[in-house]
Write a protein that holds these residues in place. Structure first.
Motif, PDB file in Angstrom:
ATOM      1  N   VAL A  86      14.076  35.892  14.571  1.00  0.00           N
ATOM      2  CA  VAL A  86      13.853  36.424  13.228  1.00  0.00           C
ATOM      3  C   VAL A  86      14.860  37.561  13.035  1.00  0.00           C
ATOM      4  N   ASP A  87      16.039  37.184  12.543  1.00  0.00           N
ATOM      5  CA  ASP A  87      17.130  38.134  12.373  1.00  0.00           C
ATOM      6  C   ASP A  87      17.161  38.660  10.934  1.00  0.00           C
ATOM      7  N   TYR A  88      18.173  39.460  10.640  1.00  0.00           N
ATOM      8  CA  TYR A  88      18.293  40.081   9.314  1.00  0.00           C
ATOM      9  C   TYR A  88      18.279  39.049   8.191  1.00  0.00           C
ATOM     10  N   ARG A  89      19.049  37.981   8.360  1.00  0.00           N
ATOM     11  CA  ARG A  89      19.130  36.953   7.317  1.00  0.00           C
ATOM     12  C   ARG A  89      17.774  36.281   7.098  1.00  0.00           C
ATOM     13  N   LYS A  90      17.060  35.976   8.181  1.00  0.00           N
ATOM     14  CA  LYS A  90      15.739  35.352   8.088  1.00  0.00           C
ATOM     15  C   LYS A  90      14.758  36.298   7.401  1.00  0.00           C
ATOM     16  N   ILE A 140       2.475  39.415  16.497  1.00  0.00           N
ATOM     17  CA  ILE A 140       3.035  40.738  16.209  1.00  0.00           C
ATOM     18  C   ILE A 140       2.708  41.057  14.751  1.00  0.00           C
ATOM     19  N   GLU A 141       1.758  41.966  14.561  1.00  0.00           N
ATOM     20  CA  GLU A 141       1.369  42.357  13.195  1.00  0.00           C
ATOM     21  C   GLU A 141       2.360  43.367  12.647  1.00  0.00           C
ATOM     22  N   ASP A 142       2.607  43.261  11.318  1.00  0.00           N
ATOM     23  CA  ASP A 142       3.485  44.188  10.618  1.00  0.00           C
ATOM     24  C   ASP A 142       4.830  44.281  11.337  1.00  0.00           C
ATOM     25  N   ALA A 143       5.422  43.120  11.606  1.00  0.00           N
ATOM     26  CA  ALA A 143       6.620  43.007  12.430  1.00  0.00           C
ATOM     27  C   ALA A 143       7.865  43.614  11.788  1.00  0.00           C
ATOM     28  N   PHE A 144       7.902  43.606  10.455  1.00  0.00           N
ATOM     29  CA  PHE A 144       9.065  44.202   9.763  1.00  0.00           C
ATOM     30  C   PHE A 144       8.681  44.589   8.353  1.00  0.00           C
TER      31      PHE A 144
END
Length: 117
Positions: A68-72, A113-117
């Motif tokens: 899960v990178d910036y673009r995703k 992973i909650e609230d991952a980003f």
């Protein structure tokens, strides 16, 4: 269907079952916004959760959540924005990642992973 597609579908089913056991209410699966998609949309109490599911056979090369990178993230946020407007949702929401490790229908590990980003 390609093996990686089958693995992804199986992983999403595992993630959905896991979230249901935790008390989440599943609203949508594979919701599309143009060429973007949201794997699982659920309610955790009154909080709308957009859960991105990453499935791998093992952790040999990398952890699933690192995919899960910036673009995703940008695409997920754009699709979520569309969903919130489309459903006229006026409340709190967050983005979670559910990583699933296993193959051939045998779940080895699941991490939320909650609230991952």
């Amino acid at each position: 269907m390609a093996a990686h597609n089958e693995l992804g579908i199986w992983g999403e089913q595992c993630a959905e079952e896991y979230l249901r056991r935790k008390g989440y209410v599943i609203l949508e699966r594979d919701w599309k916004s143009g060429h973007r998609d949201l794997d699982i949309i659920a309610l955790d109490g009154s909080v709308l959760v957009f859960a991105e599911v990453k499935t791998r056979r093992n952790r040999m090369f990398t952890d699933p959540e690192t995919a899960v990178d910036y673009r995703k993230i940008r695409n997920l946020k754009m699709a979520a924005n569309h969903y919130v407007k489309y459903r006229r949702f006026d409340g709190d929401f967050r983005f979670d990642i559910v990583s699933v490790i296993g193959q051939n229908g045998e779940l080895e590990e699941i991490e939320h992973i909650e609230d991952a980003f």
